[in-house]
Design a protein around this motif. Structure first.
Motif, short mmCIF file in Angstrom:
data_model
loop_
_atom_site.label_atom_id
_atom_site.label_comp_id
_atom_site.label_asym_id
_atom_site.label_seq_id
_atom_site.Cartn_x
_atom_site.Cartn_y
_atom_site.Cartn_z
N ILE A 24 -28.32 -4.16 3.82
CA ILE A 24 -28.39 -5.15 2.75
C ILE A 24 -27.14 -6.02 2.75
CG2 ILE A 24 -28.65 -5.50 0.27
CD1 ILE A 24 -31.14 -4.41 1.69
N TRP A 25 -26.00 -5.45 2.38
CA TRP A 25 -24.77 -6.22 2.39
C TRP A 25 -24.10 -6.21 3.76
CZ3 TRP A 25 -24.97 -8.85 -1.81
CH2 TRP A 25 -25.38 -8.29 -3.01
N ASN A 26 -24.59 -5.34 4.64
CA ASN A 26 -23.99 -5.21 5.96
C ASN A 26 -22.52 -4.79 5.85
OD1 ASN A 26 -24.02 -5.20 8.77
ND2 ASN A 26 -23.36 -7.34 8.92
N THR A 27 -22.28 -3.79 5.01
CA THR A 27 -20.94 -3.24 4.84
C THR A 27 -20.92 -1.80 5.33
OG1 THR A 27 -21.41 -2.50 2.57
CG2 THR A 27 -20.46 -4.70 2.85
N GLU A 28 -19.78 -1.39 5.82
CA GLU A 28 -19.66 -0.04 6.37
C GLU A 28 -18.20 0.40 6.27
OE1 GLU A 28 -20.86 2.41 10.44
OE2 GLU A 28 -21.36 0.30 10.20
N LYS A 31 -3.72 -10.30 -1.51
CA LYS A 31 -4.96 -9.81 -0.92
C LYS A 31 -4.61 -8.79 0.14
CE LYS A 31 -7.35 -12.51 1.94
NZ LYS A 31 -8.27 -13.57 2.39
N ASP A 32 -5.37 -7.68 0.18
CA ASP A 32 -5.14 -6.67 1.20
C ASP A 32 -6.47 -6.02 1.57
OD1 ASP A 32 -3.18 -5.04 2.81
OD2 ASP A 32 -4.18 -3.42 1.71
N ASP A 33 -6.66 -5.78 2.86
CA ASP A 33 -7.89 -5.16 3.36
C ASP A 33 -7.83 -3.66 3.12
OD1 ASP A 33 -10.15 -4.36 4.68
OD2 ASP A 33 -9.58 -5.19 6.63
N THR A 34 -8.75 -3.14 2.34
CA THR A 34 -8.79 -1.71 2.04
C THR A 34 -9.54 -0.90 3.09
OG1 THR A 34 -10.85 -1.84 0.78
CG2 THR A 34 -8.78 -2.23 -0.43
N GLY A 35 -10.25 -1.59 3.97
CA GLY A 35 -11.01 -0.89 5.01
C GLY A 35 -12.47 -0.69 4.70
N VAL A 54 -7.76 1.65 -6.11
CA VAL A 54 -8.96 0.89 -5.76
C VAL A 54 -9.94 1.80 -5.01
CG1 VAL A 54 -9.86 -1.13 -4.56
CG2 VAL A 54 -7.53 -1.17 -5.51
N ALA A 55 -11.18 1.87 -5.48
CA ALA A 55 -12.23 2.62 -4.78
C ALA A 55 -12.96 1.67 -3.84
CB ALA A 55 -13.20 3.24 -5.78
N SER A 56 -12.99 2.00 -2.55
CA SER A 56 -13.64 1.12 -1.58
C SER A 56 -14.37 1.95 -0.54
CB SER A 56 -12.62 0.21 -0.89
OG SER A 56 -11.74 0.97 -0.08
N GLY A 57 -15.12 1.26 0.33
CA GLY A 57 -15.86 1.95 1.37
C GLY A 57 -17.32 2.13 1.04
N ASN A 58 -17.87 1.30 0.14
CA ASN A 58 -19.30 1.38 -0.16
C ASN A 58 -20.09 0.94 1.07
OD1 ASN A 58 -21.40 1.74 -2.31
ND2 ASN A 58 -21.87 -0.37 -1.72
N THR A 59 -20.98 1.81 1.54
CA THR A 59 -21.71 1.55 2.77
C THR A 59 -23.11 1.03 2.49
OG1 THR A 59 -20.47 3.18 4.02
CG2 THR A 59 -22.62 2.57 4.90
N LYS A 96 0.85 -1.18 0.00
CA LYS A 96 0.00 0.00 0.00
C LYS A 96 0.89 1.24 0.00
CE LYS A 96 -3.61 -0.44 2.48
NZ LYS A 96 -4.54 -0.57 3.63
N ILE A 97 0.67 2.12 -0.98
CA ILE A 97 1.49 3.32 -1.11
C ILE A 97 0.86 4.50 -0.37
CG2 ILE A 97 2.47 4.97 -2.75
CD1 ILE A 97 3.74 2.17 -2.77
N CYS A 98 -0.44 4.69 -0.56
CA CYS A 98 -1.13 5.82 0.07
C CYS A 98 -2.62 5.61 -0.06
CB CYS A 98 -0.73 7.15 -0.58
SG CYS A 98 -1.17 7.27 -2.34
N SER A 99 -3.39 6.44 0.63
CA SER A 99 -4.84 6.38 0.50
C SER A 99 -5.42 7.78 0.69
CB SER A 99 -5.46 5.41 1.51
OG SER A 99 -5.22 5.84 2.83
N PHE A 100 -6.59 7.98 0.12
CA PHE A 100 -7.31 9.24 0.26
C PHE A 100 -8.73 8.92 0.68
CE2 PHE A 100 -10.39 12.25 -1.44
CZ PHE A 100 -9.94 13.44 -0.89
N SER A 101 -9.22 9.58 1.72
CA SER A 101 -10.59 9.41 2.18
C SER A 101 -11.37 10.69 1.94
CB SER A 101 -10.62 9.07 3.68
OG SER A 101 -11.96 9.05 4.15
N THR A 102 -12.60 10.55 1.46
CA THR A 102 -13.46 11.72 1.30
C THR A 102 -13.99 12.21 2.64
OG1 THR A 102 -15.55 10.51 1.08
CG2 THR A 102 -14.20 10.79 -0.92
N GLY A 103 -13.88 11.36 3.67
CA GLY A 103 -14.43 11.70 4.97
C GLY A 103 -15.93 11.48 5.06
N GLN A 104 -16.50 10.82 4.05
CA GLN A 104 -17.94 10.61 4.01
C GLN A 104 -18.27 9.13 3.96
OE1 GLN A 104 -20.01 13.23 1.16
NE2 GLN A 104 -18.07 14.29 0.88
N GLN A 105 -19.55 8.82 4.21
CA GLN A 105 -20.07 7.47 4.07
C GLN A 105 -21.25 7.50 3.13
OE1 GLN A 105 -20.77 6.32 8.28
NE2 GLN A 105 -19.49 4.58 7.82
N GLY A 106 -21.44 6.44 2.39
CA GLY A 106 -22.57 6.37 1.49
C GLY A 106 -22.29 5.41 0.35
#
Length: 674
Positions: free
Chosen positions: A655-659, A622-626, A646-651, A211-221
């Motif tokens: 339904i899928w019980n993802t957060e 395999k790596d956990d993106t969070g 990789v775009a991840s964090g779909n909440t 993992k080199i870096c990551s960027f978070s929008t600070g939002q959920q959705g």
């Protein structure tokens, strides 16, 4: 599609996990003109309600009530839903359903206080007395929020704000996108093949990725965007914002946020198109925007569709030859879809194609009831494919409406559940391929097709939510094969009032991310969802702006979440023969990307970024993106180094019980570790 009355923000290419709390309340501008209207709550009560909100509601609905994994609780859309109704209805909904999964957790007073707080945040003034049982009888004023009049003629004339200086990428650059080190389109190239010729990351070293870096929008959705990489920057979206992020270190260059002006049926967006110095994206309230690639400033804004009637623009546009192409979503609300071409420089409308034909249009005879054609459905959920050599635009069209009442709309129901092939210059129909006639399972053709040549033949491949991959001859238009890529069961059985179980369910099959094609090996790769559901048919009632299904249990009762699975298939692109398949252990809705390094990049709902061996499907890394991976997975080269984003964090809490937080993570091999 839509779900039972619970909160969920996963949007399934076609379907969608609707944010149904507060009955799909929509976000919009704050109710700035309602501040002089007083309602029966006190200022101190609203202040107390703010504390209740911060502790119990903010995590889903946002710090400022603007929405997150739950819908917005203020603005024109919210007031459009609840205006004219007694406060008691809003209070009852909140007290009977919230907090999510803990309904009834709060005290009677806390439910009154938080209701008062929500009203105060919509601009209503406080009175002298706290909200009580008598005050609940008071109606919330109708039309109190900032009201925006929908133009009678849509698309409306564009509103322009300026011009760009940079003209990158050019048409010539985009025509070379398939062989570029950049990732210039939603599916990398016009033909939608998603294949990268990069090979620095390969079967021999993929295990050493880091993992080199990551960027978070600070939002959920709902976070399902395709990602673009151009000249060292990543460009992607969420429901309301567009981002430019350094592709090597994840530092934010700029962000641009759009505030919806009218109703917001579904808060999701799947990305941008880049062309001639501009980025193009749709909005949740039916607008198409052109942004300056360098700073995110809005260059022009076209109001395309009326969101109060269920329309919105979720798909990533595509741009070619001075035109930008897009279409509407909203079939599950009974909205009739259209495909549009606009001038890329000005936003002027060039042509329109109706995906639900009426009158003397070809295909109108496939709708037996004229009354149904007014609400026939047909959505463009994701993106589009284009063959530059022929100038043909390939448009995936989703389900008919009402979703499940096939007997209500006898006939083939063209052009739903189809790929419609149009002249990109004129919008005239060239040919079409319908995957399912008279669909009554919500089996959208939601993902764009891939066009390719192999073995001396010209092919089109497309996958749908019905769980099949279809192969067509682009010359004869014949269907050559129909390959199951998930469990198929009981799909011919009629739906009944008692309930019919079928596989895949309305969340199954191939969702919004399309197959990919490896020209070196002649292989198609496709992800799918394996999850069954039971549906109960019911009365058909149309109510503008509300979902239009014909069932009594929404989009069905799904099998236990523990039984939800997914598959990756590798399929011979000439014959349809299955080369290998890999069971994932979780639903797969992420993008999939093969490369010249013999590896395939993708991700799963468990939050893992995955690297598979293209030859046999074995896991190499395999790596956990969070957070759940439901968006783009792309690769590009900068300064001689190959990266994967990789775009991840779909909440999806119900339904899928993802957060998780919306996040883009970048991977590469260690420096010097090739």
């Amino acid at each position: 599609m839509k779900f039972p009355p619970v909160t969920a923000t996963l949007v399934l290419g076609g379907l969608t996990a609707l944010t149904l709390a507060l009955a799909a309340a929509e976000s919009s501008n704050s109710a700035s003109d309602s501040s002089q209207t007083k309602l029966p709550f006190s200022e101190s009560q609203a202040k107390s309600g703010g504390k209740v909100y911060a502790s119990n509601c903010q995590g889903c609905h946002g710090q400022n009530l603007g929405g997150g994994s739950g819908p917005a609780l203020k603005g024109g859309g919210f007031l459009g839903k609840w205006g004219g109704q007694p406060i008691s209805r809003l209070h009852s909904y909140i007290s009977q359903n919230m907090p999510l999964g803990q309904a009834g957790k709060l005290s009677k007073q806390q439910y009154l206080d938080v209701t008062a707080y929500i009203l105060s945040q919509n601009g209503f003034g406080a009175g002298e007395k706290a909200l009580d049982s008598n005050g609940l009888k008071t109606n919330i004023p109708k039309g109190s929020g900032q009201q925006v009049k929908v133009p009678s003629q849509l698309p409306a004339p564009p509103q322009g704000n300026g011009r760009v200086i940079s003209r990158v990428p050019t048409q010539a650059t985009l025509l070379e996108a398939a062989s570029s080190d950049d990732w210039l389109m939603y599916n990398k190239d016009y033909r939608g093949q998603r294949y990268s010729g990069l090979s620095q990351i390969n079967t021999g070293n993929a295990a050493r990725l880091q993992k080199i870096c990551s960027f978070s929008t600070g939002q959920q959705g709902s976070f399902q965007p395709g990602i673009l990489e151009l000249n060292g920057f990543l460009y992607f979206t969420n429901a309301h914002s567009t981002y430019a992020v350094n592709a090597a270190n994840c530092n934010k260059e700029w962000s641009s946020t759009y505030t919806p002006r009218t109703a917001e049926p579904q808060p999701v967006n799947r990305g941008v198109a880049a062309y001639d110095g501009k980025l193009f994206r749709g909005t949740t309230d039916g607008h198409l925007l052109a942004l300056d690639k360098n700073n995110g400033n809005v260059l022009w804004d076209v109001w395309v569709a009326d969101s109060t009637q269920g329309y919105f623009l979720s798909s990533a546009p595509i741009a070619w030859n001075g035109l930008v192409f897009t279409g509407e979503a909203g079939a599950d609300w009974g909205a009739n879809g259209h495909v549009y071409a606009f001038k890329a420089d000005s936003g002027q409308l060039v042509w329109t194609f109706d995906v639900i034909p009426t009158g003397d249009q070809a295909g109108a005879e496939t709708w037996d009831k004229a009354s149904t054609a007014a609400h026939g459905g047909g959505s463009m959920w994701t993106s589009y494919t284009l063959d530059p050599s022929s100038g043909l635009l390939y448009v995936p069209v989703g389900n008919p409406a009402p979703d499940f009442a096939g007997d209500y709309r006898p006939g083939k129901n063209l052009y739903t559940d189809s790929v419609v092939v149009l002249s990109a210059r004129t919008g005239k129909l060239a040919w079409y391929a319908q995957q399912i006639e008279n669909d009554f399972h919500d089996y959208d053709t939601a993902a764009p097709p891939v066009v390719y040549d192999t073995g001396g033949r010209k092919f089109m491949a497309v996958a749908n939510k019905g769980g099949h991959l279809y192969l067509y001859d682009r010359v004869t238009h014949d269907r050559l094969n129909k390959v199951p890529v998930t469990t198929i069961a009981n799909t011919d059985a009629p739906l009944t009032t008692e309930g019919t179980r079928f596989c895949p369910g309305t969340l199954g099959g191939v969702e919004w991310n399309s197959p990919a094609f490896d020209p070196k090996t002649g292989t198609l790769f496709v992800n799918s969802v394996d999850w069954c559901a039971t549906l109960k048919i019911g009365p058909v009632r149309y109510n503008a702006g509300n979902v239009f299904t014909g069932t009594v249990n929404g989009f069905g009762e799904f099998d236990d979440k523990a039984r939800a699975n997914g598959w990756t298939h590798a399929i011979d692109a000439a014959t349809g023969d299955i080369k290998w398949k890999r069971e994932a252990g979780s639903p797969l809705v992420a993008a999939i990307t093969p490369t010249a390094g013999g590896v395939v990049f993708t991700g799963d709902q468990n939050g893992n970024f995955l690297v598979l061996n293209a030859a046999d499907g074995k896991e190499l890394y395999k790596d956990d993106t969070g957070g759940a991976v439901a968006g783009g997975v792309i690769t590009y080269r900068l300064g001689g180094r190959q990266y994967v984003a990789v775009a991840s964090g779909n909440t999806s809490r119900t339904i899928w019980n993802t957060e998780g937080r919306e996040n883009v993570t970048v991977y590469a091999l260690p420096q010097g570790g090739q």
